[in-house]
Design a protein around this motif. Structure first.
Motif, PDB file in Angstrom:
ATOM      1  N   GLY A  89       0.494  -1.451   0.111  1.00 33.21           N
ATOM      2  CA  GLY A  89       0.115   0.500  -0.088  1.00 33.21           C
ATOM      3  C   GLY A  89       1.092   1.430   0.031  1.00 33.21           C
ATOM      4  N   GLU A  90       1.957   0.939  -0.508  1.00 34.47           N
ATOM      5  CA  GLU A  90       3.007   2.796   0.104  1.00 34.47           C
ATOM      6  C   GLU A  90       3.750   2.679  -1.311  1.00 34.47           C
ATOM      7  OE1 GLU A  90       5.485   2.454   3.752  1.00 34.47           O
ATOM      8  OE2 GLU A  90       3.410   2.493   4.989  1.00 34.47           O
ATOM      9  N   ALA A  91       3.955   3.834  -1.603  1.00 37.02           N
ATOM     10  CA  ALA A  91       4.558   3.721  -3.095  1.00 37.02           C
ATOM     11  C   ALA A  91       6.122   3.974  -3.030  1.00 37.02           C
ATOM     12  CB  ALA A  91       3.907   4.970  -3.640  1.00 37.02           C
ATOM     13  N   GLN A  92       6.234   4.550  -1.590  1.00 34.89           N
ATOM     14  CA  GLN A  92       8.043   5.005  -1.381  1.00 34.89           C
ATOM     15  C   GLN A  92       8.034   3.398  -0.669  1.00 34.89           C
ATOM     16  OE1 GLN A  92      10.332   6.055  -3.277  1.00 34.89           O
ATOM     17  NE2 GLN A  92       8.447   6.625  -5.010  1.00 34.89           N
ATOM     18  N   PRO A  93       9.636   2.623  -1.054  1.00 38.88           N
ATOM     19  CA  PRO A  93      10.168   1.736   0.586  1.00 38.88           C
ATOM     20  C   PRO A  93      10.665   2.495   1.677  1.00 38.88           C
ATOM     21  CG  PRO A  93      11.559   2.665  -0.768  1.00 38.88           C
ATOM     22  CD  PRO A  93      10.816   3.168  -1.275  1.00 38.88           C
ATOM     23  N   PHE A  94      10.288   1.402   3.379  1.00 40.48           N
ATOM     24  CA  PHE A  94      10.732   2.650   4.210  1.00 40.48           C
ATOM     25  C   PHE A  94      12.098   2.593   4.456  1.00 40.48           C
ATOM     26  CE2 PHE A  94       9.134  -1.343   5.076  1.00 40.48           C
ATOM     27  CZ  PHE A  94      10.182  -2.607   6.162  1.00 40.48           C
ATOM     28  N   PHE A  95      12.676   0.832   3.563  1.00 34.25           N
ATOM     29  CA  PHE A  95      13.829   0.882   3.938  1.00 34.25           C
ATOM     30  C   PHE A  95      14.612   1.115   2.552  1.00 34.25           C
ATOM     31  CE2 PHE A  95      17.835  -1.756   3.465  1.00 34.25           C
ATOM     32  CZ  PHE A  95      18.483  -1.526   5.222  1.00 34.25           C
ATOM     33  N   ARG A  96      16.239   1.626   2.313  1.00 34.03           N
ATOM     34  CA  ARG A  96      16.175   1.315   1.315  1.00 34.03           C
ATOM     35  C   ARG A  96      18.282   1.532   1.848  1.00 34.03           C
ATOM     36  NH1 ARG A  96      18.581   5.828  -1.892  1.00 34.03           N
ATOM     37  NH2 ARG A  96      19.282   5.170  -4.846  1.00 34.03           N
ATOM     38  N   ALA A  97      18.826   0.424   0.612  1.00 31.70           N
ATOM     39  CA  ALA A  97      20.558   0.208   0.922  1.00 31.70           C
ATOM     40  C   ALA A  97      20.428   0.518  -0.637  1.00 31.70           C
ATOM     41  CB  ALA A  97      20.579  -0.553   1.546  1.00 31.70           C
ATOM     42  N   ALA A  98      21.836   1.350  -0.969  1.00 32.79           N
ATOM     43  CA  ALA A  98      22.088   1.616  -2.296  1.00 32.79           C
ATOM     44  C   ALA A  98      23.341   0.646  -1.893  1.00 32.79           C
ATOM     45  CB  ALA A  98      22.974   2.564  -2.280  1.00 32.79           C
ATOM     46  N   LYS A  99      23.919  -0.156  -2.757  1.00 33.63           N
ATOM     47  CA  LYS A  99      24.749  -1.250  -2.923  1.00 33.63           C
ATOM     48  C   LYS A  99      24.726  -1.500  -4.505  1.00 33.63           C
ATOM     49  CE  LYS A  99      25.035  -2.827   1.538  1.00 33.63           C
ATOM     50  NZ  LYS A  99      25.601  -2.178   2.298  1.00 33.63           N
ATOM     51  N   PRO A 100      26.305  -2.083  -5.448  1.00 38.25           N
ATOM     52  CA  PRO A 100      26.400  -2.986  -6.141  1.00 38.25           C
ATOM     53  C   PRO A 100      25.209  -3.427  -6.690  1.00 38.25           C
ATOM     54  CG  PRO A 100      28.592  -3.327  -4.635  1.00 38.25           C
ATOM     55  CD  PRO A 100      27.125  -2.603  -3.997  1.00 38.25           C
ATOM     56  N   ASN A 101      25.048  -3.736  -7.607  1.00 34.66           N
ATOM     57  CA  ASN A 101      23.813  -4.541  -8.077  1.00 34.66           C
ATOM     58  C   ASN A 101      23.818  -5.814  -7.795  1.00 34.66           C
ATOM     59  OD1 ASN A 101      24.087  -3.062 -10.613  1.00 34.66           O
ATOM     60  ND2 ASN A 101      24.870  -3.972 -11.559  1.00 34.66           N
ATOM     61  N   VAL A 102      22.324  -5.902  -7.287  1.00 33.76           N
ATOM     62  CA  VAL A 102      21.972  -7.192  -6.409  1.00 33.76           C
ATOM     63  C   VAL A 102      20.997  -7.815  -7.333  1.00 33.76           C
ATOM     64  CG1 VAL A 102      19.879  -7.563  -4.568  1.00 33.76           C
ATOM     65  CG2 VAL A 102      21.356  -5.304  -4.741  1.00 33.76           C
ATOM     66  N   GLN A 103      21.377  -9.487  -7.249  1.00 36.01           N
ATOM     67  CA  GLN A 103      20.807 -10.256  -8.799  1.00 36.01           C
ATOM     68  C   GLN A 103      20.054 -11.110  -7.473  1.00 36.01           C
ATOM     69  OE1 GLN A 103      22.013  -9.697 -11.065  1.00 36.01           O
ATOM     70  NE2 GLN A 103      23.174  -8.630 -10.561  1.00 36.01           N
ATOM     71  N   SER A 104      20.077 -11.650  -6.223  1.00 36.26           N
ATOM     72  CA  SER A 104      18.847 -12.315  -5.630  1.00 36.26           C
ATOM     73  C   SER A 104      18.804 -11.655  -4.178  1.00 36.26           C
ATOM     74  CB  SER A 104      19.492 -13.464  -5.850  1.00 36.26           C
ATOM     75  OG  SER A 104      18.098 -14.729  -5.384  1.00 36.26           O
ATOM     76  N   VAL A 105      17.925 -11.544  -3.419  1.00 32.43           N
ATOM     77  CA  VAL A 105      17.800 -11.915  -2.093  1.00 32.43           C
ATOM     78  C   VAL A 105      16.324 -12.755  -1.308  1.00 32.43           C
ATOM     79  CG1 VAL A 105      17.601  -9.351  -1.951  1.00 32.43           C
ATOM     80  CG2 VAL A 105      14.757 -10.316  -2.416  1.00 32.43           C
ATOM     81  N   ALA A 106      16.874 -13.652  -0.606  1.00 31.54           N
ATOM     82  CA  ALA A 106      16.441 -14.493   0.992  1.00 31.54           C
ATOM     83  C   ALA A 106      16.490 -14.202   1.705  1.00 31.54           C
ATOM     84  CB  ALA A 106      17.122 -15.893  -0.253  1.00 31.54           C
ATOM     85  N   VAL A 107      15.068 -14.661   2.695  1.00 30.28           N
ATOM     86  CA  VAL A 107      15.034 -13.989   3.944  1.00 30.28           C
ATOM     87  C   VAL A 107      14.460 -15.299   4.781  1.00 30.28           C
ATOM     88  CG1 VAL A 107      12.921 -12.909   5.242  1.00 30.28           C
ATOM     89  CG2 VAL A 107      13.043 -11.882   3.533  1.00 30.28           C
ATOM     90  N   SER A 108      14.917 -14.972   6.091  1.00 35.97           N
ATOM     91  CA  SER A 108      15.456 -16.691   6.713  1.00 35.97           C
ATOM     92  C   SER A 108      13.531 -17.035   6.861  1.00 35.97           C
ATOM     93  CB  SER A 108      16.119 -16.600   7.345  1.00 35.97           C
ATOM     94  OG  SER A 108      16.190 -15.245   8.457  1.00 35.97           O
ATOM     95  N   PRO A 109      13.299 -17.898   7.149  1.00 36.57           N
ATOM     96  CA  PRO A 109      12.001 -18.442   7.642  1.00 36.57           C
ATOM     97  C   PRO A 109      11.464 -17.425   8.989  1.00 36.57           C
ATOM     98  CG  PRO A 109      13.295 -20.655   6.990  1.00 36.57           C
ATOM     99  CD  PRO A 109      13.964 -19.407   7.306  1.00 36.57           C
ATOM    100  N   ASP A 110      12.383 -17.179   9.842  1.00 39.07           N
ATOM    101  CA  ASP A 110      12.217 -15.921  11.178  1.00 39.07           C
ATOM    102  C   ASP A 110      11.876 -15.244  10.988  1.00 39.07           C
ATOM    103  OD1 ASP A 110      14.766 -15.921  10.976  1.00 39.07           O
ATOM    104  OD2 ASP A 110      14.932 -16.543  13.094  1.00 39.07           O
ATOM    105  N   GLY A 111      12.350 -14.113  10.019  1.00 36.56           N
ATOM    106  CA  GLY A 111      12.488 -13.088   9.274  1.00 36.56           C
ATOM    107  C   GLY A 111      13.593 -11.976  10.108  1.00 36.56           C
ATOM    108  N   SER A 112      14.897 -13.270  11.073  1.00 34.58           N
ATOM    109  CA  SER A 112      15.582 -12.326  11.233  1.00 34.58           C
ATOM    110  C   SER A 112      16.805 -12.236  10.580  1.00 34.58           C
ATOM    111  CB  SER A 112      16.432 -13.094  12.469  1.00 34.58           C
ATOM    112  OG  SER A 112      16.965 -14.222  12.454  1.00 34.58           O
ATOM    113  N   LYS A 113      17.154 -12.760   9.172  1.00 36.00           N
ATOM    114  CA  LYS A 113      18.170 -12.476   8.578  1.00 36.00           C
ATOM    115  C   LYS A 113      17.459 -12.385   7.091  1.00 36.00           C
ATOM    116  CE  LYS A 113      21.529 -13.521  11.692  1.00 36.00           C
ATOM    117  NZ  LYS A 113      20.854 -13.795  12.681  1.00 36.00           N
TER     118      LYS A 113
END
Length: 298
Positions: A238-262
């Motif tokens: 529902g929000e148009a802009q991210p609430f967190f953003r970190a500029a990095k070199p090109n990001v190819q893939s992301v994964a979140v741990s099942p408990d959300g802590s990593k």
């Protein structure tokens, strides 16, 4: 491949059997399934033994692969505009569906009954896994642009929330003939009605390369741009802009741990040639040391 069962991770022998770029891989309960840029789909067990291969699974690039949660069916999508269904144990084709355009991404609902295919033109189509029968169509055409002699953009990745209620299609809103000349964009739909719920993205050039659902109720996205415009975004529905953003070199893939802590993000090093290693061909290229970053998520 790596053995991660011991205290120290050990690298296992490389797997061969593909003629071109390995474009997709997916684990199922019984093994690993991979596609390549020559249209091949291959199934292997966890020991790396090849169980079966479909040399012409797609006419042209087999772009992407997914496995149903029960491990029984493999779903592939390709440049020929088809989604195909395969028996995970034997490699026999169990069905196909015409998605009409270059399929860039496939996904599955949590119950494994419905496959989704995102295409070059910003359209996502649903298909019943057991029959290939078409279902709802979701249009996210902002993700496509016809520029001079080429089409750019498309649904580069998609995500179905764990409750199966929401579909998120992602890529970029292209500005020109180069696909990286665009604004990262995610568009969410109510799966039951097809109604748009929200859309959002982030600043700078690039496209969304991968999506992951955080159990806190928001989307984590990886973005790749040129040159070095990559970023990691957290976006609340529902929000148009991210609430967190970190500029990095090109990001190819992301994964979140099942408990959300990593959160893990695979990056392309800004100074990397991307060659990787080539063995047995009379040359040894330096390894690509592009980092994988692991973050704590509060």
């Amino acid at each position: 491949r790596w053995d991660v069962s011991a205290d120290q991770v050990g690298e296992l022998p490389l797997l061969d059997g593909h003629d071109g770029w390995v474009s997709g891989l997916a684990f199922g309960p019984a093994g690993l399934f991979t596609t390549d840029s020559w249209g091949r789909l291959t199934g292997r067990d966890f020991e790396g033994r090849q169980l079966w291969t479909a040399a012409a699974a797609h006419d042209g690039w087999a772009r992407t692969v997914a496995v149903t949660p029960d491990g029984g069916t493999v779903v592939s999508g390709g440049r020929d505009g088809f989604v195909r269904f395969w028996n995970a144990g034997t490699g026999a084709k169990s069905g196909e569906a015409n998605a009409t355009a270059d399929v860039l991404s496939v996904g599955l609902t949590p119950d494994g009954r419905t496959a989704l295919a995102g295409d070059q033109f910003g359209v996502v189509r649903e298909f019943e896994v057991t029959t290939g029968r078409p279902g709802r169509v979701f249009e996210a055409r902002e993700l496509h642009r016809a520029d001079r002699v080429q089409d750019v953009g498309g649904v580069r990745c998609l995500l179905v929330t764990p409750d199966g209620a929401t579909l998120v299609a992602a890529g970029a809103e292209p500005r020109g003939g180069g696909f990286v000349e665009g604004t990262p964009l995610m568009i969410a739909f109510d799966r039951a009605t097809g109604r748009r719920l929200w859309k959002g993205g982030g600043p700078a050039e690039g496209y969304v390369t991968d999506l992951a659902w955080h159990p806190g109720g928001y989307v984590a996205a990886g973005v790749s741009g040129q040159p070095g415009q990559g970023q990691v975004l957290f976006l609340r529905p529902g929000e148009a802009q991210p609430f967190f953003r970190a500029a990095k070199p090109n990001v190819q893939s992301v994964a979140v741990s099942p408990d959300g802590s990593k959160l893990a993000a695979a990056l392309t090093n800004a100074n990397s040639s991307g060659n990787g290693r080539v063995r047995g061909r009379g040359a040894e290229y330096p390894a690509n040391h592009s980092p994988v970053q692991l973050w704590r998520v509060g």
